[in-house]
Write a protein that holds these residues in place. Structure first.
Motif, PDB file in Angstrom:
ATOM      1  N   PRO A  29       0.810  -1.201   0.000  1.00  0.00           N
ATOM      2  CA  PRO A  29       0.000   0.000   0.000  1.00  0.00           C
ATOM      3  C   PRO A  29       0.850   1.259   0.000  1.00  0.00           C
ATOM      4  O   PRO A  29       1.846   1.341   0.674  1.00  0.00           O
ATOM      5  CB  PRO A  29      -0.786  -0.108   1.296  1.00  0.00           C
ATOM      6  CG  PRO A  29       0.011  -1.021   2.153  1.00  0.00           C
ATOM      7  CD  PRO A  29       0.698  -1.959   1.239  1.00  0.00           C
ATOM      8  N   PRO A 433      -2.500 -15.942   2.102  1.00  0.00           N
ATOM      9  CA  PRO A 433      -2.292 -14.503   1.895  1.00  0.00           C
ATOM     10  C   PRO A 433      -1.326 -13.939   2.940  1.00  0.00           C
ATOM     11  O   PRO A 433      -1.280 -14.424   4.073  1.00  0.00           O
ATOM     12  CB  PRO A 433      -3.685 -13.899   2.105  1.00  0.00           C
ATOM     13  CG  PRO A 433      -4.642 -15.028   1.968  1.00  0.00           C
ATOM     14  CD  PRO A 433      -3.908 -16.275   2.339  1.00  0.00           C
ATOM     15  N   ALA A 511     -11.640 -13.092   3.618  1.00  0.00           N
ATOM     16  CA  ALA A 511     -10.959 -12.163   4.534  1.00  0.00           C
ATOM     17  C   ALA A 511     -11.871 -11.042   5.046  1.00  0.00           C
ATOM     18  O   ALA A 511     -11.467 -10.263   5.904  1.00  0.00           O
ATOM     19  CB  ALA A 511      -9.692 -11.557   3.923  1.00  0.00           C
TER      20      ALA A 511
HETATM   21  P1  XMP Z   1      -7.544  -7.613   8.376  1.00  0.00           P
HETATM   22  O1  XMP Z   1      -6.400  -7.572   9.333  1.00  0.00           O
HETATM   23  O2  XMP Z   1      -8.033  -6.267   7.960  1.00  0.00           O
HETATM   24  O3  XMP Z   1      -6.953  -8.285   7.068  1.00  0.00           O
HETATM   25  O4  XMP Z   1      -8.662  -8.502   8.840  1.00  0.00           O
HETATM   26  C1  XMP Z   1      -7.703  -8.755   5.987  1.00  0.00           C
HETATM   27  C2  XMP Z   1      -6.742  -9.357   4.967  1.00  0.00           C
HETATM   28  O5  XMP Z   1      -5.864  -8.357   4.455  1.00  0.00           O
HETATM   29  C3  XMP Z   1      -4.509  -8.664   4.773  1.00  0.00           C
HETATM   30  N1  XMP Z   1      -3.883  -7.400   5.162  1.00  0.00           N
HETATM   31  C4  XMP Z   1      -3.137  -6.660   4.342  1.00  0.00           C
HETATM   32  N2  XMP Z   1      -2.767  -6.865   3.051  1.00  0.00           N
HETATM   33  N3  XMP Z   1      -1.590  -4.825   3.091  1.00  0.00           N
HETATM   34  C5  XMP Z   1      -1.970  -5.959   2.456  1.00  0.00           C
HETATM   35  O6  XMP Z   1      -1.564  -6.170   1.318  1.00  0.00           O
HETATM   36  C6  XMP Z   1      -1.925  -4.541   4.375  1.00  0.00           C
HETATM   37  O7  XMP Z   1      -1.563  -3.514   4.916  1.00  0.00           O
HETATM   38  C7  XMP Z   1      -2.735  -5.528   5.026  1.00  0.00           C
HETATM   39  N4  XMP Z   1      -3.261  -5.606   6.272  1.00  0.00           N
HETATM   40  C8  XMP Z   1      -3.976  -6.762   6.328  1.00  0.00           C
HETATM   41  C9  XMP Z   1      -4.573  -9.655   5.904  1.00  0.00           C
HETATM   42  O8  XMP Z   1      -3.403 -10.455   5.950  1.00  0.00           O
HETATM   43  C10 XMP Z   1      -5.836 -10.425   5.568  1.00  0.00           C
HETATM   44  O9  XMP Z   1      -5.588 -11.379   4.558  1.00  0.00           O
END
Ligand code: XMP
Length: 556
Positions: A29, A433, A511
């Protein structure tokens, strides 16, 4: 055993696609908007596949239907219900499927299909809400009977039907409806009924119009896939040529046509999407492609070596390996706020990519591992977000690349098959992921080289034990978290004051929601004893038993 995640009806082997994580897996990001991508939903090279359009009436079933159609080796695309018949027909579909939807056909503003599709000569299959629309729009009757049917429901086939030919005369099917069709339109034959749906299936074979009140796309309808196949092969005369090996062939042609002899650059993260995209583009254009792997120092243990081994040694790719751990560490020193961590990592990644891109200024194209669900969902997602990664950032617009998105027509499970067929190692193809900012969002509090080392070592044990237990593919994500506290323990006769490790393992379809995985006690026991014995600096192991919501999957 691990129970399925809450909610949704998942087909076998499903639930591998995650919009946000999908795109971000390629590019962590950053601050700025994505490079605009071409509008056309269909990539070049797809003309040769017979296409079935799945008109989305707003239920979670449209994607499932589209995937089921593809499992029958017919290419499918999801289109909004607002699309005009003219526009649908311009895509030259061999069939149109109207999906289920959450509304009643009777409420004000209930979505309708453009009625011109019924006279287009293209076969139409309505499912659930779609079947009710077929009935209503062609002059039949849909009533609020006050008796809905939900879940397993007995169905009786009451007339010979090409669509239901594979079905026994009595069987259970999956229903989920409140209104019911009580009168078929003129010219239609009622072919099945259930206790509270007198018209549970109807058809007008001459006009090629069919409707089923039940859900053939869910696994709980035993011969459901055969019903879909009958529609696809018999009613629509579709050829079953949508296979991943043919997709690879047509994508290779399309990539060659798109880039000609120009140079192409690809940000490779080691995740499934960017890896498969890179391997596919490499198959098409060989050393016209340069891959850039930025090692932030926040990757899982052994990840950088694996990327080297796979892409440089096995695939003989031109790989730029940027070893940037020190640079990231310096910028992250003393940073505690999760959003600042994300921002710093995203921006630094972009700066590094820009630097490499400047050295490769002759590159005109950029590979991106965008998947079909990203395309379907883009623009329709809720704007209020919990973490900045959900507003996926990307490279700045002024970089002036044209995008190559070879996976933009594929669902995640298809991407994995493509990866396998291209010879990528199972470890990459079936990888869970992983967030773009990497371990930074699993180290609560300050990031130091020592704390990164501890987490990497503990995480490697989690992955190893989950794999050994045969649970890796069943679990959406399983990993270790390092909190910002230390606790007292005793090892030998010594008092210890060291970090705990928290095990986080979740099941999920996408997710967006998740449930904590019920790991077997024996696995937890091995995890606990191995982590404490093998990872210096850790004296306690805890388990996170929070679902999402209210928790998120990551700790930060
Ligand atoms: P959360 O923690 O929001 O995560 O429940 C949902 C999914 O997103 C991934 N995740 C990220 N992927 N940049 C990414 O590319 C990020 O900053 C980031 N934060 C969370 C997390 O591993 C899960 O699959």
């Amino acid at each position: 055993m691990i129970p399925p995640a809450a909610g949704g009806v998942a087909p076998p082997g499903s639930g591998t696609s995650s919009g946000a994580a999908g795109v971000a897996a390629v590019i962590p990001p950053g601050a700025d908007p994505l490079i605009p991508r071409p509008e056309a939903p269909r990539g070049p090279g797809f003309e040769e596949y017979d296409t079935v359009l799945v008109v989305d009436f707003g239920a979670q079933y449209a994607q499932l239907i589209a995937r089921r159609v593809r499992e029958a080796h017919v290419y499918s695309e999801i289109v909004p219900h607002t699309m005009s018949a003219e526009e649908m027909l311009s895509r030259r579909p061999k069939g149109i499927i109207l999906s289920g939807g959450p509304k009643s056909v009777h409420v004000e503003g209930a979505p309708h299909a453009d009625p011109a599709i019924y006279d287009s000569g293209v076969p139409v299959l309505g499912i659930c809400y779609g079947a009710q629309l077929v009935a209503l729009q062609l002059g039949g009757e849909v009533a609020r009977t006050g008796k809905g049917e939900y879940g397993r429901t007995p169905l009786t086939v009451v007339a010979g039907s090409p669509l239901l030919a594979s079905m026994p005369s009595q069987q259970d099917v999956w229903m989920s409806h409140f209104d019911a069709i009580v009168g078929a339109p003129e010219g239609f034959v009622v072919t099945a009924s259930s206790p509270d749906a007198p018209v549970a299936a109807l058809e007008n074979v001459e006009r090629g119009i069919y409707g089923v009140q039940f859900h053939p796309e869910v696994a709980h309808t035993p011969r459901g896939q055969d019903v879909l196949k009958a529609f696809l092969y018999d009613a629509c005369s579709c050829r079953p040529n949508w296979t991943m090996s043919s997709v690879i062939e047509s994508s290779v042609d399309a990539i060659r046509r798109q880039v000609g002899s120009e140079k192409v650059i690809c940000a490779l993260s080691g995740g499934v999407d960017s890896s498969v995209a890179a391997a596919l583009v490499h198959k098409a254009i060989g050393d016209q492609l340069t891959c850039v792997f930025v090692d932030t120092g926040l990757m899982r243990a052994g990840e950088a070596d694996q990327v080297e081994e796979t892409f440089r040694r096995q695939f003989k790719m031109d790989l730029v390996h940027v070893k940037a751990a020190d640079r990231f560490q310096e910028l992250l020193n003393d940073v505690i706020d999760p959003e600042r961590k994300r921002k710093i990592i995203g921006e630094t990644f972009i700066r590094i990519f820009e630097e490499v891109a400047t050295e490769h200024e002759d590159a005109r194209f950029l590979v991106q591992g965008t998947l079909y669900p990203d395309i379907i969902e883009s623009g329709t997602k809720d704007a209020s977000k919990i973490k900045s990664h959900h507003n996926v950032g990307g490279l700045p617009e002024d970089m002036n690349f044209e995008l190559v998105e070879p996976l933009r027509n594929l669902f995640k499970d298809e991407v994995r098959v493509v990866g396998e067929e291209l010879g990528l190692p199972e470890d990459i193809v079936w990888r869970q992921p992983f967030p773009g900012p990497g371990l930074a969002v699993r180290i609560v509090g300050t990031i130091t080289p020592e704390r990164v080392r501890i987490l990497q070592a503990a995480d490697a044990i989690v992955v190893d034990e989950i794999r050994r237990a045969g649970l890796y593919n069943e679990i959406w994500q399983s990993f270790a978290v390092l909190p910002a506290v230390r606790t007292v323990g005793v090892m030998g006769d010594e008092r210890t004051y060291a970090y705990p490790i928290i095990i986080r393992a979740v099941t999920s379809d996408d997710a967006m929601t998740a449930d904590w995985a019920r790991l077997p006690y024996e696995v937890l026991e091995r995890l606990s004893s191995r982590i404490i014995n093998e990872v210096p600096g850790v004296n306690r192991v805890a388990l996170d038993i929070t679902s999402k919501p209210p928790g998120t999957i990551e700790w930060e």
